[in-house]
Scaffold this motif. Structure first.
Motif, PDB file in Angstrom:
ATOM      1  N   UNK A 116      46.122 -24.783  -9.058  1.00 51.80           N
ATOM      2  CA  UNK A 116      45.109 -24.929  -8.010  1.00 51.80           C
ATOM      3  C   UNK A 116      45.363 -23.955  -6.864  1.00 51.80           C
ATOM      4  N   UNK A 117      44.331 -23.665  -6.058  1.00 47.45           N
ATOM      5  CA  UNK A 117      44.527 -22.847  -4.855  1.00 47.45           C
ATOM      6  C   UNK A 117      45.421 -23.585  -3.857  1.00 47.45           C
ATOM      7  N   UNK A 118      45.970 -22.853  -2.902  1.00 47.58           N
ATOM      8  CA  UNK A 118      46.895 -23.422  -1.912  1.00 47.58           C
ATOM      9  C   UNK A 118      46.287 -24.565  -1.095  1.00 47.58           C
ATOM     10  N   UNK A 119      44.991 -24.568  -0.914  1.00 44.86           N
ATOM     11  CA  UNK A 119      44.346 -25.602  -0.109  1.00 44.86           C
ATOM     12  C   UNK A 119      44.294 -26.962  -0.818  1.00 44.86           C
ATOM     13  N   UNK A 120      44.526 -26.943  -2.117  1.00 44.98           N
ATOM     14  CA  UNK A 120      44.481 -28.165  -2.908  1.00 44.98           C
ATOM     15  C   UNK A 120      45.841 -28.474  -3.504  1.00 44.98           C
ATOM     16  N   UNK A 121      45.987 -29.674  -3.953  1.00 40.65           N
ATOM     17  CA  UNK A 121      47.192 -30.102  -4.642  1.00 40.65           C
ATOM     18  C   UNK A 121      46.747 -30.848  -5.893  1.00 40.65           C
ATOM     19  N   UNK A 122      47.553 -30.778  -6.937  1.00 42.59           N
ATOM     20  CA  UNK A 122      47.237 -31.466  -8.180  1.00 42.59           C
ATOM     21  C   UNK A 122      48.488 -32.175  -8.682  1.00 42.59           C
ATOM     22  N   UNK A 123      48.384 -33.475  -8.870  1.00 43.95           N
ATOM     23  CA  UNK A 123      49.471 -34.255  -9.448  1.00 43.95           C
ATOM     24  C   UNK A 123      49.118 -34.553 -10.893  1.00 43.95           C
ATOM     25  N   UNK A 124      50.102 -34.429 -11.779  1.00 42.79           N
ATOM     26  CA  UNK A 124      49.911 -34.707 -13.199  1.00 42.79           C
ATOM     27  C   UNK A 124      50.589 -36.038 -13.497  1.00 42.79           C
ATOM     28  N   UNK A 125      49.814 -36.970 -14.043  1.00 46.03           N
ATOM     29  CA  UNK A 125      50.328 -38.313 -14.303  1.00 46.03           C
ATOM     30  C   UNK A 125      50.130 -38.696 -15.766  1.00 46.03           C
ATOM     31  N   UNK A 126      51.076 -39.454 -16.293  1.00 47.11           N
ATOM     32  CA  UNK A 126      50.928 -40.058 -17.610  1.00 47.11           C
ATOM     33  C   UNK A 126      51.052 -39.127 -18.795  1.00 47.11           C
ATOM     34  N   UNK A 127      51.596 -37.954 -18.615  1.00 51.96           N
ATOM     35  CA  UNK A 127      51.723 -36.994 -19.715  1.00 51.96           C
ATOM     36  C   UNK A 127      52.695 -37.510 -20.760  1.00 51.96           C
TER      37      UNK A 127
END
Length: 142
Positions: A116-127
């Motif tokens: 993602x771009x720096x302005x956003x955040x992405x968490x990955x869950x349940x992989x």
């Protein structure tokens, strides 16, 4: 520069000389699938640019858009025994591209990546590495 969030699940291989590894009756070898959920908790609309399956096929193609504060799901599966699945879906926002990558191979570690771009955040869950893996990508502001 975009940040990458990565969740890698390890594969456990059970094998011993002369011993058979039990396989559940409902699952054929190679029948790997991934159900990916995108939870967009930002005010950004994600608009689909492109999507691709490099291994397997789509069960449910990524939607054309992910509206703000909405949740969508797409999925891919293997097409052959002892095979896996790998796919990407790329969306645009006013800040730049958001890319979701999923890989659930038969014999290697699974990868679930959100770029993602720096302005956003992405968490990955349940992989995970299960035959029917489920992963959630959660988008928020940084």
């Amino acid at each position: 520069m975009a940040r990458k969030y990565l969740a890698i699940a390890s594969v456990l291989v059970a094998a011993s000389a002369g011993a058979a590894v039990p396989v559940p009756a409902q699952a054929d070898p190679g029948d790997r699938s991934v159900s990916a959920t995108v939870r967009n908790y930002s005010d950004e609309r994600l608009s689909l640019i492109e999507f691709d399956v490099s291994e397997g096929e789509w069960l449910v193609k990524p939607p054309k858009g992910v509206n703000r504060n909405k949740t969508v799901t797409f999925s891919a599966e293997s097409t052959r025994d002892t095979g896996g699945t790998a796919a990407t879906a790329t969306y645009k926002t006013r800040f730049g591209k958001v890319e979701f990558y999923l890989s659930n191979p038969w014999t290697q570690s699974s990868d679930y990546i959100c770029d993602v771009p720096d302005e956003l955040r992405c968490d990955v869950e349940g992989a995970g590495d299960a035959n029917e893996a489920q992963v959630a990508y959660v988008i928020r502001y940084s």
